[in-house]
Design an enzyme around this catalytic site. Structure first.
Site, PDB file in Angstrom:
ATOM      1  CE  LYS A  36      22.352   7.626 -53.771  1.00  0.00           C
ATOM      2  NZ  LYS A  36      23.149   8.842 -53.955  1.00  0.00           N
ATOM      3  CG  HIS A  67      34.625  16.049 -45.052  1.00  0.00           C
ATOM      4  ND1 HIS A  67      35.476  15.319 -45.838  1.00  0.00           N
ATOM      5  CD2 HIS A  67      35.328  16.358 -43.942  1.00  0.00           C
ATOM      6  CE1 HIS A  67      36.660  15.194 -45.228  1.00  0.00           C
ATOM      7  NE2 HIS A  67      36.589  15.825 -44.083  1.00  0.00           N
ATOM      8  CB  ILE A  69      34.759  23.084 -38.793  1.00  0.00           C
ATOM      9  CG1 ILE A  69      33.658  24.093 -39.069  1.00  0.00           C
ATOM     10  CG2 ILE A  69      36.070  23.478 -39.465  1.00  0.00           C
ATOM     11  CD1 ILE A  69      33.932  25.463 -38.449  1.00  0.00           C
ATOM     12  N   PRO A  70      33.328  20.657 -37.210  1.00  0.00           N
ATOM     13  CG  PRO A  70      34.279  19.467 -35.416  1.00  0.00           C
ATOM     14  CD  PRO A  70      34.631  20.446 -36.518  1.00  0.00           C
ATOM     15  CB  THR A 127      31.576   2.137 -54.209  1.00  0.00           C
ATOM     16  OG1 THR A 127      30.624   3.163 -54.440  1.00  0.00           O
ATOM     17  CG2 THR A 127      31.133   1.303 -53.038  1.00  0.00           C
ATOM     18  NE  ARG A 175      26.922  -0.161 -62.281  1.00  0.00           N
ATOM     19  CZ  ARG A 175      26.632   0.804 -61.412  1.00  0.00           C
ATOM     20  NH1 ARG A 175      25.828   0.556 -60.386  1.00  0.00           N
ATOM     21  NH2 ARG A 175      27.131   2.008 -61.557  1.00  0.00           N
ATOM     22  CD  GLN A 184      29.821   3.143 -57.983  1.00  0.00           C
ATOM     23  OE1 GLN A 184      30.858   3.261 -57.343  1.00  0.00           O
ATOM     24  NE2 GLN A 184      28.681   3.695 -57.603  1.00  0.00           N
ATOM     25  N   GLY A 204      21.284   2.827 -58.646  1.00  0.00           N
ATOM     26  CA  GLY A 204      21.111   3.947 -59.556  1.00  0.00           C
ATOM     27  C   GLY A 204      20.973   3.454 -60.973  1.00  0.00           C
TER      28      GLY A 204
END
Ligand code: C5P
Length: 231
Positions: A36, A67, A69-70, A127, A175, A184, A204
């Site tokens: 990731k 995130h 505008i399209p 989360t 966890r 978290q 992570g």
């Protein structure tokens, strides 16, 4: 069974140095089939981060959480699709039109450069956020826009699969029962996430922050196997 578990484990490479990230990825690659690459590493190293992880034969989850505008999201997704990511995510809070632009851009990018199809993922609720009231609306947006899955906490995996059994559920906040929660709010043990039906566990600090990372990776893998075998 082993190969299957490996493809259900994504290591969160939350560092800003690409050599360090590569070293971490190599160290845990026997247990983790997915790397990731998040905002920190992508900001530091850009496309090279994705290329190096692919060079280790790992699938890449670009956790960039687009995130905007399209049009902008669609174009950025196309660029990332060309780089051969396997998963790319978008904030579902951006709405259906934005998600749809991302879905289309990602597919185009992968297709244009001859890559295998990538899976567009919607982030429902972080989360770290204990307020989950928007969850159902965000899931509905992800479904309507044609996403292939969502990032959600262990608590929502069942709701996602009830609505869409084929959706990939990516679950961070993993966890050990005796481990720290850090920042978290909604966490689950590897056993609980696997039993709930989580498809890809993002891990992570429980592994990358352990004194013995290989032992911690083995512990997660064993926990998933035993949960799936029902003992
Ligand atoms: O160290 P830890 O296991 O908490 O890392 C979780 C990773 O998952 C981090 O890279 C974080 O950015 C990411 N993530 C998350 N919650 C989401 C989406 C991604 O924690 N909803």
């Amino acid at each position: 069974m082993l190969v299957d578990v490996r493809n259900r484990m994504a290591v969160a490479l939350d560092v800003s140095d690409l050599d360090r990230a590569e070293q971490l990825a190599k160290e845990v690659a026997p247990w983790f089939g997915v790397a990731k690459v998040g905002l920190e590493l992508y900001s530091a190293a850009g496309p090279e981060a994705i290329a190096r992880m692919r060079g280790l034969d790992l699938d890449v989850f670009a956790d960039i959480k687009l995130h905007d505008i399209p049009t902008t999201v669609g174009r950025a997704a196309r660029v990332l699709g060309r780089q051969g990511v396997r998963y790319l995510n978008f904030h579902a809070a951006g709405g259906v039109d934005m998600l749809r632009a991302g879905v289309e851009g990602l597919a185009e990018g992968a297709r244009d450069s001859g890559q295998a199809p990538a899976i567009p993922i919607a982030v429902t609720i972080l989360t770290s956020d204990p307020d989950v009231r928007a969850f159902d609306d965000r899931l509905a947006c992800a479904i309507e826009a044609g996403c292939g899955g969502v990032v959600c906490s262990v608590d929502e995996v069942g709701r996602v699969h009830a609505a869409r059994p084929d959706f990939v559920t990516i679950v961070p906040g993993v966890r050990f029962a005796d481990g720290a929660h850090d920042d978290q709010a909604r966490v689950g043990t590897p056993e609980r996430v696997a039993r709930a039906g989580g498809n890809l566990l993002v891990i992570g600090r429980a592994v990358t922050g352990a004194d013995d990372r290989r032992a911690a990776a083995q512990r997660v893998s064993d926990a998933i196997v035993s949960a799936l075998e029902g003992d």
